[in-house]
Design a protein around this motif. Structure first.
Motif, PDB file in Angstrom:
ATOM      1  N   MET A  87      56.249   7.491  15.161  1.00 15.25           N
ATOM      2  CA  MET A  87      55.750   8.524  14.866  1.00 15.25           C
ATOM      3  C   MET A  87      54.839   7.850  13.435  1.00 15.25           C
ATOM      4  SD  MET A  87      58.044  11.233  15.696  1.00 15.25           S
ATOM      5  CE  MET A  87      57.789  12.212  13.834  1.00 15.25           C
ATOM      6  N   GLN A  88      54.341   7.230  13.380  1.00 16.37           N
ATOM      7  CA  GLN A  88      53.313   7.234  12.905  1.00 16.37           C
ATOM      8  C   GLN A  88      52.118   6.648  13.878  1.00 16.37           C
ATOM      9  OE1 GLN A  88      53.821   3.488  10.117  1.00 16.37           O
ATOM     10  NE2 GLN A  88      51.445   3.340  10.195  1.00 16.37           N
ATOM     11  N   GLU A  89      52.360   6.174  15.182  1.00 16.28           N
ATOM     12  CA  GLU A  89      51.800   5.628  15.512  1.00 16.28           C
ATOM     13  C   GLU A  89      50.787   6.568  17.092  1.00 16.28           C
ATOM     14  OE1 GLU A  89      48.845   3.614  14.991  1.00 16.28           O
ATOM     15  OE2 GLU A  89      49.714   3.304  13.116  1.00 16.28           O
ATOM     16  N   ILE A  90      52.042   7.354  17.635  1.00 15.58           N
ATOM     17  CA  ILE A  90      51.272   8.177  18.937  1.00 15.58           C
ATOM     18  C   ILE A  90      51.451   9.724  17.918  1.00 15.58           C
ATOM     19  CG2 ILE A  90      52.309   9.216  20.579  1.00 15.58           C
ATOM     20  CD1 ILE A  90      54.020   6.470  20.943  1.00 15.58           C
ATOM     21  N   PRO A  91      50.163  10.396  18.418  1.00 17.54           N
ATOM     22  CA  PRO A  91      50.190  11.484  17.685  1.00 17.54           C
ATOM     23  C   PRO A  91      50.809  13.246  18.933  1.00 17.54           C
ATOM     24  CG  PRO A  91      48.350  11.065  19.164  1.00 17.54           C
ATOM     25  CD  PRO A  91      49.233   9.626  18.959  1.00 17.54           C
ATOM     26  N   ALA A  92      51.071  13.525  18.197  1.00 22.72           N
ATOM     27  CA  ALA A  92      51.915  14.903  18.833  1.00 22.72           C
ATOM     28  C   ALA A  92      53.370  14.605  18.991  1.00 22.72           C
ATOM     29  CB  ALA A  92      50.918  15.528  19.708  1.00 22.72           C
ATOM     30  N   LEU A  93      53.849  14.003  17.810  1.00 27.21           N
ATOM     31  CA  LEU A  93      55.385  13.947  18.351  1.00 27.21           C
ATOM     32  C   LEU A  93      56.041  14.276  16.998  1.00 27.21           C
ATOM     33  CD1 LEU A  93      56.155  10.375  19.184  1.00 27.21           C
ATOM     34  CD2 LEU A  93      55.961  12.180  20.389  1.00 27.21           C
ATOM     35  N   ASN A  94      57.240  15.350  17.351  1.00 25.26           N
ATOM     36  CA  ASN A  94      58.373  15.739  15.998  1.00 25.26           C
ATOM     37  C   ASN A  94      59.438  15.396  15.762  1.00 25.26           C
ATOM     38  OD1 ASN A  94      58.679  17.156  17.966  1.00 25.26           O
ATOM     39  ND2 ASN A  94      59.203  19.192  17.084  1.00 25.26           N
ATOM     40  N   GLN A  97      58.355  21.007  22.220  1.00 27.77           N
ATOM     41  CA  GLN A  97      57.719  21.381  23.758  1.00 27.77           C
ATOM     42  C   GLN A  97      57.596  21.090  25.092  1.00 27.77           C
ATOM     43  OE1 GLN A  97      56.502  25.224  23.897  1.00 27.77           O
ATOM     44  NE2 GLN A  97      57.619  25.576  21.832  1.00 27.77           N
ATOM     45  N   ALA A  98      58.158  20.063  24.642  1.00 29.58           N
ATOM     46  CA  ALA A  98      57.561  18.473  25.798  1.00 29.58           C
ATOM     47  C   ALA A  98      58.485  17.439  25.200  1.00 29.58           C
ATOM     48  CB  ALA A  98      56.379  18.361  25.967  1.00 29.58           C
ATOM     49  N   LEU A 113      65.134   5.676  24.956  1.00 34.85           N
ATOM     50  CA  LEU A 113      64.755   6.818  23.882  1.00 34.85           C
ATOM     51  C   LEU A 113      64.547   8.229  24.103  1.00 34.85           C
ATOM     52  CD1 LEU A 113      62.887   5.603  21.624  1.00 34.85           C
ATOM     53  CD2 LEU A 113      61.212   4.978  23.075  1.00 34.85           C
ATOM     54  N   ASP A 114      64.111   8.857  23.556  1.00 35.61           N
ATOM     55  CA  ASP A 114      63.481  10.241  22.854  1.00 35.61           C
ATOM     56  C   ASP A 114      62.544  10.764  21.852  1.00 35.61           C
ATOM     57  OD1 ASP A 114      64.234  13.076  23.335  1.00 35.61           O
ATOM     58  OD2 ASP A 114      65.462  13.596  22.233  1.00 35.61           O
ATOM     59  N   LEU A 115      61.331  11.175  22.853  1.00 30.77           N
ATOM     60  CA  LEU A 115      60.324  11.449  22.859  1.00 30.77           C
ATOM     61  C   LEU A 115      59.870  13.084  22.630  1.00 30.77           C
ATOM     62  CD1 LEU A 115      58.114   9.002  23.631  1.00 30.77           C
ATOM     63  CD2 LEU A 115      59.593   9.135  20.779  1.00 30.77           C
ATOM     64  N   ASP A 116      59.653  13.760  21.370  1.00 29.42           N
ATOM     65  CA  ASP A 116      60.027  14.952  21.516  1.00 29.42           C
ATOM     66  C   ASP A 116      58.347  15.828  21.005  1.00 29.42           C
ATOM     67  OD1 ASP A 116      62.241  15.395  22.622  1.00 29.42           O
ATOM     68  OD2 ASP A 116      63.316  16.711  20.770  1.00 29.42           O
ATOM     69  N   SER A 117      58.056  16.277  21.821  1.00 26.49           N
ATOM     70  CA  SER A 117      56.183  17.082  21.047  1.00 26.49           C
ATOM     71  C   SER A 117      56.002  18.103  20.950  1.00 26.49           C
ATOM     72  CB  SER A 117      55.118  16.299  22.229  1.00 26.49           C
ATOM     73  OG  SER A 117      54.646  17.515  21.458  1.00 26.49           O
ATOM     74  N   PRO A 118      55.780  19.079  20.070  1.00 21.61           N
ATOM     75  CA  PRO A 118      55.740  20.627  19.614  1.00 21.61           C
ATOM     76  C   PRO A 118      54.333  20.906  20.422  1.00 21.61           C
ATOM     77  CG  PRO A 118      54.598  19.244  17.798  1.00 21.61           C
ATOM     78  CD  PRO A 118      54.793  18.433  18.580  1.00 21.61           C
ATOM     79  N   GLU A 119      54.012  19.874  21.201  1.00 18.10           N
ATOM     80  CA  GLU A 119      52.233  20.013  22.631  1.00 18.10           C
ATOM     81  C   GLU A 119      53.374  20.779  24.038  1.00 18.10           C
ATOM     82  OE1 GLU A 119      49.549  18.064  22.453  1.00 18.10           O
ATOM     83  OE2 GLU A 119      49.548  18.585  19.927  1.00 18.10           O
ATOM     84  N   ARG A 120      53.561  21.978  24.738  1.00 16.25           N
ATOM     85  CA  ARG A 120      53.712  21.227  26.414  1.00 16.25           C
ATOM     86  C   ARG A 120      52.645  20.703  26.932  1.00 16.25           C
ATOM     87  NH1 ARG A 120      54.383  27.844  26.450  1.00 16.25           N
ATOM     88  NH2 ARG A 120      57.034  27.481  26.314  1.00 16.25           N
ATOM     89  N   ASN A 121      53.117  19.961  27.367  1.00 13.52           N
ATOM     90  CA  ASN A 121      52.510  18.578  28.322  1.00 13.52           C
ATOM     91  C   ASN A 121      51.508  17.951  28.141  1.00 13.52           C
ATOM     92  OD1 ASN A 121      52.255  20.539  30.717  1.00 13.52           O
ATOM     93  ND2 ASN A 121      51.334  21.634  29.486  1.00 13.52           N
ATOM     94  N   ARG A 122      52.891  17.474  27.191  1.00 13.98           N
ATOM     95  CA  ARG A 122      52.185  16.569  26.277  1.00 13.98           C
ATOM     96  C   ARG A 122      52.185  15.067  26.317  1.00 13.98           C
ATOM     97  NH1 ARG A 122      51.192  12.412  24.714  1.00 13.98           N
ATOM     98  NH2 ARG A 122      50.494  10.918  22.621  1.00 13.98           N
TER      99      ARG A 122
END
Length: 150
Positions: free
Chosen positions: A32-39, A102-103, A119-128
């Motif tokens: 969460m700290q180091e990878i951009p555009a994660l929620n 979104q992704a 391990l689940d990662l979610d992003s508020p950006e499509r096509n992230r």
């Protein structure tokens, strides 16, 4: 673009105990700290057959439990294959814990041919998530497995 080689070295140094709970919490915090555009970043654990249970995470409160026959996490658990989804709203059985997501990228955590969780990662950006992100996160999961006692 995320430098997954550097992030792998950071994760390897951070995981200074074999404890699965500590290591999974530390992994989520680092991502969460180091990878951009994660929620959202977190683990779902297989604690009973065909069901995932919420584990350590960073982000908003999450859905629990998740059956193997539902959603992106369920698909990753069921198939033991990484799921990289550009638009979660295009997935008929997507489980929407956070409407801002979104992704999604979900990597199975398989230890000694047994599914431990995902391990689940979610992003508020499509096509992230790109192929490079997928390969990078998969390499981080390998470090997590190597440094952890399950």
């Amino acid at each position: 673009m995320t430098d997954y080689t550097l992030l792998g070295r950071q994760l390897d140094a951070l995981l200074d105990t074999p404890d699965w709970l500590t290591n999974s919490a530390q992994t989520c915090a680092l991502l969460m700290q180091e990878i951009p555009a994660l929620n959202w970043a977190g683990f779902y654990l297989q604690r009973q057959p065909n069901m995932l249970h919420l584990g350590p995470f960073q982000g908003k409160p999450a859905c629990h439990p998740i059956p193997f026959d539902k959603g992106v996490c369920g698909a990753a658990a069921r198939t033991r294959q990484t799921q990289r989804i550009d638009d979660v709203h295009a997935i008929a059985d997507h489980i929407a814990c956070d409407s801002a997501s979104q992704a999604e990228l979900v990597v199975p955590v398989v230890v000694d041919d047994r599914l431990w969780g995902v391990l689940d990662l979610d992003s508020p950006e499509r096509n992230r998530f790109s192929e490079a992100d997928q390969a990078g996160i998969e390499s981080l999961v390998e470090i997590f497995i190597a440094r952890t006692t399950f």
